[in-house]
Design an enzyme around this catalytic site. Structure first.
Site, short mmCIF file in Angstrom:
data_model
loop_
_atom_site.label_atom_id
_atom_site.label_comp_id
_atom_site.label_asym_id
_atom_site.label_seq_id
_atom_site.Cartn_x
_atom_site.Cartn_y
_atom_site.Cartn_z
N GLY A 118 7.13 0.56 -12.10
CA GLY A 118 8.36 1.13 -12.66
C GLY A 118 8.11 1.94 -13.93
N PRO A 136 5.99 -10.79 -4.70
CA PRO A 136 4.73 -11.49 -4.43
C PRO A 136 4.69 -12.18 -3.07
CG PRO A 136 6.08 -12.76 -5.94
CD PRO A 136 6.80 -11.48 -5.71
N GLU A 150 5.24 3.54 -3.50
CA GLU A 150 4.35 4.05 -4.55
C GLU A 150 2.92 4.04 -4.08
OE1 GLU A 150 5.48 5.38 -7.53
OE2 GLU A 150 3.51 6.07 -6.91
N LYS A 171 3.51 2.60 3.85
CA LYS A 171 2.97 2.02 2.61
C LYS A 171 2.05 0.83 2.93
CE LYS A 171 2.49 0.27 -1.48
NZ LYS A 171 2.16 0.75 -2.77
N CYS A 225 -1.76 -5.48 -4.69
CA CYS A 225 -1.24 -4.92 -3.44
C CYS A 225 -2.02 -5.24 -2.18
CB CYS A 225 -1.15 -3.40 -3.57
SG CYS A 225 0.28 -2.91 -4.52
#
Ligand code: UDX
Ligand code: UDX
Length: 460
Positions: free
Chosen positions: A14, A90, A159, A218, A274
């Site tokens: 963010g 998570p 992202e 993603k 990630c």
């Protein structure tokens, strides 16, 4: 035209993302909100909560002009036409899907809250990594709690920034993906977000898709990247057995233009918030759909990753036992990669845990991660206080070598390469071993100094 953007979650994603959006769109007010007051205070100070090269400059340019950090979540949700959700998601630690599925509690509570307080239509942008079809769930929640006559459009805009190079990745992205509903209203919402990005990203690099393609892209992009690392890491073990050199093999493979040379660097294991989480998520989704073979295939990427860090720890333990060395290891690097203070899922945590379980004392030094965080990471994986007392923290790299003749390099920080290894060798113990988990040091030079060197994927 969007005039006010709010982003919930002032974290690694963010914060930097909104800073760039604000820098490139001076006419749009960007409000980054977070429930964590300390984090917001830090964003408003000269000591930002995350270390990311180049971030200070971008924040300083826009903060107070059109970039604001606040804990007043409600005020800025109400004010904004577009709301990004960048809260953490998570891996679940309990309940259905424990250990695999993503925990969407934060995301869902944000959606509910937005719906309950919104007095006008809004576009909600999923920034957090989420399982495929999360947008459906978010839509259900928004519809359930929305006030009469208020409409929400959901976009997925994952992202792709990598920590340490986040500012460059945001400034010159390979692509921006925006997934939206395939309807007239969906198209309008998508175009509004395309406009924001097109202030600095060429239009041909902005890919618009349906919601689910975007969500799946993603997860699978991260799975592909992690798969390459597990592939090269699995070969590193083969190289150690045969005498082939992993760096030479990686170079030879990478020169094939169909394969490419990126993401082929062998390591002590991949870490970060990630890769593991997203693959576990992918495995869970495949399993839930009854696709057992697909699930097994991707799970193997995780198995190799865990094996890689464990065999690294075992090599150290074996060396200490066989040579009856002092039970103390100097551990260089705690962050999951260089140029970040993030240690989530870092290989260091698991390697340290394995050493501690054998009663080995550890001296840690990392240029950016603090002792408080190291203890927190180990506590998170349930390391006892008794074992934690075996961790010593060094403020500088001189103390870290005290009383130890085993050095393990776990993060590829540039400063480790530039150390005066000759002087380090001359201190204390006569026999010194280096386990280079990142292959950043020149083994030939180190051997000339007197070190006994073990580099990943090279015969000792
Ligand atoms: C991001 C993504 O959003 C996540 O899905 C991805 O997989 C990892 O990267 P990140 O920015 O790294 O998360 O997470 P973190 O640094 O933990 O930041 C999340 C922030 O959201 C925290 O500061 C937390 O306080 C905040 N938060 C969380 C809220 O403000 N409200 C909530 O309800 C939950
Ligand atoms: C990753 C993705 O790259 C990014 O697109 C996504 O948005 C978030 O997840 P990040 O985890 O920040 O980014 O860093 P990345 O550079 O991908 O590295 C992940 C891990 O893989 C690190 O531990 C790194 O050291 C390791 N790695 C990377 C290797 O071991 N070898 C390589 O060749 C590359």
């Amino acid at each position: 035209m969007v005039k006010n953007i709010c982003c919930i979650g002032a974290g690694y994603v963010g914060g930097p993302t909104m800073s760039i959006i604000a820098q490139k769109n001076p006419d749009i007010n960007v409000y980054v909100v977070d429930k964590n007051e300390k984090r917001i205070d830090e964003w408003n100070s000269s000591n930002l909560p995350i270390f990311e090269p180049g971030l200070d400059k971008v924040v300083n340019e826009s903060r107070g002009r059109n970039l604001f950090f606040s804990t007043d979540v409600d005020k800025y949700i109400t004010l904004s036409e577009m709301i990004f959700i960048a809260v953490n998601t998570p891996t679940k630690t309990e309940g259905e899907g424990k250990g695999y599925a993503a925990d969407l509690t934060n995301l869902e509570s944000c959606a509910k809250h937005i719906a309950m307080i919104s007095e006008k239509d809004k576009i909600i942008v999923e920034k957090s990594t989420v399982p495929v079809k999360t947008s459906e769930k978010i839509r259900e929640i928004l519809n359930k709690y929305a006030k009469d006559g208020i409409n929400f459009q959901i976009l997925s805009n994952p992202e792709f920034l990598a920590e340490g190079t986040a500012m460059r990745d945001l400034e010159i992205p390979d692509r921006v993906i925006i997934g939206g509903e395939q309807s007239e209203k969906g198209k309008i919402a998508t175009d509004l977000l395309v406009n924001i990005y097109s202030s600095w990203v060429p239009k041909e690099n902005i890919l618009t898709t349906n919601l689910w393609s975007s969500e799946l892209s993603k997860l699978t992009a991260n799975a592909f990247l992690a798969q390459r690392i597990s592939s090269i890491n699995s070969l590193s073990e083969l190289c150690e057995e045969t005498g082939a050199d992993i760096d030479e093999v990686a170079k030879a493979i990478g020169m094939d233009s169909r394969i490419g040379n990126k993401f082929l660097k062998t390591s002590v294991a991949f870490g970060g918030s990630c890769f593991q989480k997203d693959i576990l998520n992918l495995v869970y989704i495949a399993k839930s759909l009854g696709l057992k073979k697909v699930a097994e295939y991707w799970n193997q990427v995780i198995i190799i990753n865990k094996h890689q860090r464990s065999r690294f720890a075992k090599k150290i333990i074996k060396t200490i036992d066989e040579n009856q060395l002092n039970k103390k290891v100097s551990l260089l690097g705690w962050a999951f990669k260089k140029d970040t203070n993030d240690s989530r899922e870092s290989a260091s945590i698991y390697i340290a845990a394995e050493l501690l379980s054998k009663g080995i004392e550890i001296n840690v030094y990392d240029p950016k991660v603090e002792l408080k965080q190291i203890r927190k990471d180990l506590k998170y994986i349930k390391i006892s206080d008794e074992k934690l007392s075996l961790i010593n923290y060094s403020e500088n790299h001189y103390d870290v070598f005290e009383d130890s003749n085993v050095i393990a390099i776990l993060t590829e920080w540039d400063e480790f390469v530039n150390y005066d290894w000759k002087t380090i060798y001359s201190k204390g113990f006569k026999k010194k071993y280096i386990f280079d988990g990142r292959n950043i040091l020149d083994p030939i030079k180190l051997k000339e100094i007197g070190f006994i060197v073990d580099s990943i994927g090279k015969r000792a």
